[in-house]
Scaffold this motif. Structure first.
Motif, PDB file in Angstrom:
ATOM      1  N   MET A 125       0.807  -1.140   0.014  1.00 33.40           N
ATOM      2  CA  MET A 125      -0.302  -0.441   0.068  1.00 33.40           C
ATOM      3  C   MET A 125       0.597   1.005   0.161  1.00 33.40           C
ATOM      4  O   MET A 125       1.900   1.198   0.336  1.00 33.40           O
ATOM      5  N   VAL A 126       0.855   2.708   0.132  1.00 37.36           N
ATOM      6  CA  VAL A 126       0.981   3.914   0.024  1.00 37.36           C
ATOM      7  C   VAL A 126       0.646   4.380   1.184  1.00 37.36           C
ATOM      8  O   VAL A 126      -0.315   5.115   1.265  1.00 37.36           O
ATOM      9  N   ALA A 127       1.140   3.544   2.470  1.00 34.14           N
ATOM     10  CA  ALA A 127       0.032   3.738   3.738  1.00 34.14           C
ATOM     11  C   ALA A 127       0.438   5.152   4.585  1.00 34.14           C
ATOM     12  O   ALA A 127       1.274   5.747   4.242  1.00 34.14           O
ATOM     13  N   ARG A 128      -0.553   5.780   5.137  1.00 37.82           N
ATOM     14  CA  ARG A 128       0.128   6.922   5.728  1.00 37.82           C
ATOM     15  C   ARG A 128      -1.032   7.265   7.588  1.00 37.82           C
ATOM     16  O   ARG A 128      -0.419   6.491   8.546  1.00 37.82           O
ATOM     17  N   GLY A 129      -1.882   7.485   7.571  1.00 39.44           N
ATOM     18  CA  GLY A 129      -2.462   7.044   8.440  1.00 39.44           C
ATOM     19  C   GLY A 129      -3.136   5.306   8.900  1.00 39.44           C
ATOM     20  O   GLY A 129      -3.668   5.006   8.331  1.00 39.44           O
TER      21      GLY A 129
END
Length: 596
Positions: A472-476
């Protein structure tokens, strides 16, 4: 030294000393034999020392258990898509959003969901196919993990370049309120029995239109019974400043500029004055350092009854604001050992969390860092500072070095009574693999299983985690029990993409207890309260602090995994201010609602 220390430097030190003794004895023996062979006279027999071989602790025989997570985003009714407005000009905020929070906004006992959105840039004209009306979304949970979009009727359909979120009952009326940080002025929404009203102007917590606010949390720093607010700011930024840099990377062309090239910013502390009004007390309270803050959490690390602030800064030293008890804070990150990594360098710090992960007196502060920087794990020594970075000793070294980590939090994924650690990863540059073969734009999340004190590496990377392993392109990131089955489910956001909601499908048969606190003399949300639970000889300590991870908030209730134990021997609540309350638990695998 505590028993749990046998898994760290203590074991290495003992093994080294014992090995050194063995070498000395062998050397002495060799010398005596040599003299005997050369001189010839009768020598007394050499008595070999009976030295115990080094005790090498072993990994768990079977490794981490199967803890599978299933992507249920679509089937659960989550149709949200984050909009960051990216059109090729490589503006830094496009890479940073967005936050997420679990919140029981309607007081029905189920965890609802808020997803913070950004939007298209006003200075750019988009093609018709790119035009998107982006707002923050509120999803109502029916109790089984099925969600309905109620953003419009709830009053929470905010259109802004949103970043992070904080939740808490600011007026102690029993309804959880919401604060949303943005690129620009922030917003405070009062929860009026399930409908949200923007009270920012009267409350005095907007900040300025030039701020880039990121992480935020509610906490009662003065123990007066109402929630105060910390709002973090990142860097001094504008589209003009961004464009002036003309940041380029060989092989990529124009790229997202690094935070190193921007000046830091001052964060803000707002004191709750009652009647839904706040006063900016940052300067008088000692919140006066410029940082580049992306993560914040609060915990009473020195056990003096007052909440302290741990602040993760991107490319500058981390802060530890020690609460001095007179309405002021003292920045002591360097003295207490949390400012820099083990090499004395500032890291690209993103998300942050703190927990008593060893089930003893040791507090561990985990921080997710930039690519090619291993995650940090700052741990107290015999329950007291200064902290030491034990990431390598605890198993978070090589496995975290390549990842670019944003969201990070502790939670007991398998309900065995030991908190595990989840990292949400993803890069900034879509084409990063073209110039760094070891890097990928999309990266899998990492679940580190807590093996306990009998392992060389306490945290072991779980490899059978189901859909959580999909890049994924994970953040929060945040967690909550969305379907009321006792285990904790996970959501992870992505900039310019849809989030991923993962149902926890572990099936290990472990028992659990869910504890929901309600303050009376303390703040109604019980933020800052600590629960100590003992079962089968194991004592766990957890604190109510939804503000953690990256731009996000976890659920308010505390979940204690009990492993195979079907009873709780002791449960004690310490409320903010120090009042203690003992509770008798007659049943497990249930929810306990405790009022002060």
């Amino acid at each position: 030294m505590s028993k749990a220390r046998h898994s760290g430097e203590h074991v290495i030190r003992k093994a080294f000393v014992r090995s050194l003794l063995v070498i000395v004895v062998i050397a002495v023996t060799a010398v005596l034999v040599y003299l005997f062979m050369r001189e010839g006279p009768e020598m007394p027999p050499v008595i070999e020392a009976d030295i115990q071989a080094p005790i090498i602790q072993q990994e768990a025989a079977d490794g981490p258990p199967v803890i599978r997570f299933t992507d249920i985003t679509r089937q659960s009714g989550i149709d949200f898509k984050h909009v960051n407005g990216a059109y090729g000009d490589k503006l830094l905020p496009e890479t940073m959003g967005g936050g997420v929070a679990f919140i029981d906004y309607d007081n029905d006992g189920d965890q609802d969901l808020i997803l913070v959105n950004s939007r298209n840039w006003s200075m750019h004209t988009y093609a018709k196919t790119e035009e998107q009306a982006a707002t923050t979304h509120l999803y109502q949970n029916d109790g089984t993990g099925q969600f309905t979009n109620v953003s419009a009727q709830s009053g929470l359909a905010l259109s802004s370049y949103g970043m992070g979120i904080a939740t808490g009952d600011i007026d102690n009326d029993g309804w959880t309120d919401v604060y949303i940080t943005t690129l620009g002025k922030n917003h405070l929404f009062r929860n009026e029995q399930g409908r949200f009203v923007d009270i920012t102007a009267d409350a005095g917590v907007a900040g300025t239109e030039h701020d880039w606010s990121t992480a935020a949390l509610f906490f009662d720093y003065d123990n007066d019974g109402d929630l105060d607010l910390f709002a973090a700011n990142y860097v001094e930024w504008s589209p003009a400043i961004n464009r002036e840099m003309e940041f380029k990377v060989t092989g990529l062309g124009r790229s997202y500029s690094a935070p190193l090239y921007y000046a830091g910013a001052y964060s803000r502390l707002y004191r709750n004055e009652g009647n839904n009004r706040f006063t900016d007390v940052s300067e008088s309270a000692g919140i006066t350092e410029k940082g580049k803050t992306l993560g914040v959490t609060a915990v009473d690390y020195d056990l003096d009854g007052r909440l302290d602030l741990f602040v993760a800064n991107d490319t500058t030293q981390n802060f530890l604001y020690r609460n001095t008890g007179d309405g002021k804070f003292e920045e002591s990150g360097m003295i207490e050992g949390i400012a820099f990594d083990r090499h004395g360098k500032a890291t690209g710090a993103m998300g942050i969390d703190a927990a008593w992960y060893r089930n003893d007196v040791e507090l561990g502060v985990a921080i997710g860092n930039f690519a090619n920087e291993m995650s940090s794990l700052f741990v107290t020594i015999d329950g007291k500072p200064p902290f030491a970075d034990e990431a390598l000793l605890q198993g978070l070294g090589a496995s975290t070095r390549l990842a670019l980590t944003f969201g990070v939090f502790y939670f007991d994924a398998d309900l065995d009574g030991r908190v595990d650690l989840l990292q949400a990863n993803g890069h900034l540059e879509q084409d990063i693999n073209n110039i760094q073969p070891s890097q990928q734009y999309e990266q899998p999340a990492q679940l580190f299983w807590n093996c306990g004190e009998d392992c060389v590496n306490r945290f072991q990377l779980a490899d059978d985690v189901g859909d959580l392993d999909v890049p994924m392109v994970a953040r929060g990131s945040a967690y909550a029990d969305i379907d009321n089955d006792g285990d904790l489910d996970v959501i992870i956001t992505q900039p310019g993409r849809s989030p991923k909601l993962f149902r926890n499908d572990q099936d290990l048969g472990h028992h659990w207890l869910r504890v929901l606190l309600e303050g009376s003399a303390s703040n109604r949300s019980a933020i800052g309260a600590t629960v100590v639970l003992t079962a089968a000889g194991v004592t766990q300590r957890k604190q109510v602090m939804p503000g953690r991870s990256y731009l996000s908030q976890v659920e308010m209730p505390l979940v204690f995994g009990l492993g195979n134990s079907d009873r709780v021997d002791d449960l004690t609540v310490t409320w903010p201010g120090g009042t203690q309350q003992k509770i008798t638990i007659d049943q497990v695998d249930t929810v306990v609602h405790i009022k002060e």
